[in-house]
Design an enzyme around this catalytic site. Structure first.
Site: not given
Length: 402
Positions: A224, A346, A361
């Site tokens: 992003h 996980d 991110s």
């Protein structure tokens, strides 16, 4: 007379001229309905797997779409009636190195971003010069009286040295360029000239490298863009430096409170940014980033499937590791960055971070031996879940800024 009468009886009813007047418009109306349905059935964007051949085809509800050497699909209803031409960007047979290591970025804007409009106390009362000029929070000022302003210091100097003279402000709003007449006023507090606005010229943060191309040293990260925290504006890039990060703490995510990776910026510049887009940041690195993966082929949107996948990420400063996730939902809309939903399964990652935290991110997502996307956002009310972007979207955006 008798013979003519018999011929008239044998003539089919639909040959009657009066009936044809009504039948022909009905046929035209029916044709329009069929073609309209065909138009809707043809996707606005057609994806085909990489191929050495310039010809490809796609069958959808009786519609045949044939690709020309110019990458344009001509769609035909039942292979006969031309209905629509669709431009298609066919990705090349591209393989890249999924990374997952963290990086620091020092970001400097092109122009200065107005983060707030304020008032100035003068001998004549309280005045807002920027407000009177029509400037708003989120506007990006590019120049004052023809001189570029790329820092808050540039802006302050131009206003304070104006002597109260009117300045022409060139600025950008919603992607369009405008001009405004800005008249600084003398403040009672220090007798200096003010414009009644706060501006920002830089920011810094931590993200994760999604992929690296060893052929030219280019990379992409975040999944992003870098936005201004107050205005939510995609920041225009003047220049950006990539630096190493030494991670030293993890704030675990919990419901309603996103977590965060904490670290210290290194002094050495290891790369540069050349693009800040809604789909990620793009740049070049001076050295290869740390990773545990070799080159992998990049997947198309249509290849992503619900089910097991993995992400690569460095969350503790001890190096890149692979963690299990589940792709639980795939969207079919045209959203740029929130294309599918992932869930962290996980146990090791859940223990360390609580799920997805800020700084992750850009973590590459791998499924069936292919690079399929990157982590973009965490769901605030459930840190075990977040959004991913198609790698195809990131690659398409990188082509626009080269």
């Amino acid at each position: 007379m008798q013979k003519k009468s018999k011929e008239k009886k044998l003539r089919p009813k639909f040959c009657n001229k009066n009936r044809l007047i009504y039948f022909i418009p009905f046929l035209l109306f029916l044709s329009i309905l069929v073609l309209g349905a065909a138009e809707k059935a043809i996707p606005g964007e057609i994806y085909a797997p990489p191929s050495s051949s310039v010809a490809a085809s796609q069958q959808t509800a009786g519609i045949n779409a044939t690709l020309s050497p110019e990458n344009e699909y001509t769609a035909k209803l039942f292979g006969v009636i031309p209905t629509k031409s669709v431009k298609s960007s066919i990705p090349t047979d591209l393989s890249l190195v999924p990374c997952g290591d963290v990086f620091g970025v020092k970001f400097f804007t092109k122009g200065v971003v107005i983060t707030d409009i304020s008032e100035v106390e003068t001998e004549d009362g309280i005045i807002s010069p920027a407000g009177k000029a029509g400037l708003k929070k989120g506007d990006v000022i590019l120049s004052l009286d023809g001189k570029e302003v790329n820092t808050s210091e540039d802006t302050t100097k131009a206003i304070s040295s104006s002597g109260g003279k009117e300045l022409v402000a060139e600025f950008v709003r919603d992607g369009k360029n405008y001009k405004a007449k800005l008249l600084p006023v003398k403040a009672s507090a220090d007798n200096g000239y003010k414009a009644g606005m706060w501006v920002r010229d830089s920011t810094a943060g931590i993200g994760t490298i999604t992929y690296y191309d060893p052929d030219d040293g280019s990379f992409a990260g975040l999944g992003h863009g870098i936005y201004d925290g107050e205005t939510q504006l995609l920041l225009p890039l003047l220049r950006g430096a990539v630096v190493d990060i030494s991670l030293n703490d993890i704030i675990k995510g919990r419901n309603g409170h996103p977590g965060e990776l904490k670290g210290e910026f290194g002094e050495e510049k290891v790369g540069s940014l050349f693009g800040n887009t809604a789909c990620g940041v793009y740049g070049a690195l001076a050295k290869e980033p740390k990773t545990i993966s070799q080159k992998l082929p990049c997947a198309l949107k249509g290849e992503l499937q619900k089910g097991k996948a993995t992400i690569l990420s460095n969350v503790d400063g001890l190096g890149v590791k692979e963690y299990d996730i589940e792709i639980v939902k795939i969207y079919s809309g045209n959203e740029e960055t929130k294309n599918f939903v992932i869930e962290v399964t996980d146990s090791e990652l859940l223990e360390k971070t609580g799920g997805i935290v800020r700084g992750m991110s850009g973590s590459p997502i791998i499924q069936d031996g292919k690079l399929v996307g990157a982590v973009t956002h965490v769901m605030v009310n459930d840190p075990t879940r977040g959004y991913g972007i198609f790698i195809q979207n990131m690659l398409a955006e990188s082509e626009k800024i080269k």
